[in-house]
Design a protein around this motif. Sequence first.
Motif, PDB file in Angstrom:
ATOM      1  N   ARG A 296       0.661   5.260   1.035  1.00 46.08           N
ATOM      2  CA  ARG A 296       0.341   6.452   1.343  1.00 46.08           C
ATOM      3  C   ARG A 296       0.736   7.338   1.234  1.00 46.08           C
ATOM      4  O   ARG A 296       1.457   8.120   0.641  1.00 46.08           O
ATOM      5  CB  ARG A 296       0.281   6.221   2.928  1.00 46.08           C
TER       6      ARG A 296
ATOM      7  N   VAL B  42      -4.892   6.104  -0.007  1.00 49.35           N
ATOM      8  CA  VAL B  42      -4.567   5.234   0.192  1.00 49.35           C
ATOM      9  C   VAL B  42      -4.540   4.261  -1.052  1.00 49.35           C
ATOM     10  O   VAL B  42      -5.856   4.416  -1.470  1.00 49.35           O
ATOM     11  CB  VAL B  42      -4.683   4.364   1.149  1.00 49.35           C
TER      12      VAL B  42
ATOM     13  N   LYS C 133       0.654  -0.837  -0.284  1.00 45.28           N
ATOM     14  CA  LYS C 133      -0.115  -0.328  -0.253  1.00 45.28           C
ATOM     15  C   LYS C 133       1.181   0.907  -0.066  1.00 45.28           C
ATOM     16  O   LYS C 133       1.630   1.704   1.271  1.00 45.28           O
ATOM     17  CB  LYS C 133      -0.830  -0.041   1.517  1.00 45.28           C
TER      18      LYS C 133
END
Length: 126
Positions: A4, A21, A2
Amino acid sequence: MKNRIFAGVPSEDIAGYARAVVDGSTIHVSGVTGRDPVSGDFPEQADEQARNCLAAIDTSLRQAGASLENAVVCRVYVVDQASAAAVTPVLGEIFADIRPTNTMLICQIPAAGAKVEIEITASTAA
């Protein structure tokens, strides 16, 4: 993995969240209120706040390699019916050719002076 994205606002650290995200091909943008980007104040009019929300969201989407044109879901929170009526034409203008799904709820927004908060789910740019 992921990715961010942060806007650098104090509430991100206080509440432990990211502005956006990127998870695979999906970008989740947190709810954004419509503060003026220069003064930090909330404009009096809900339509102006909505435009500020969408500009901030677009900035985050661009950091993720996308834009508002990649919006799939739009969730709008407003404080009253008058704000809903003011925000709806802004959404119609911005999303005229994009047509994400849309939900609008009337609710209390915790930031004093905020009349609208918008969150977006988008796909990554193809």
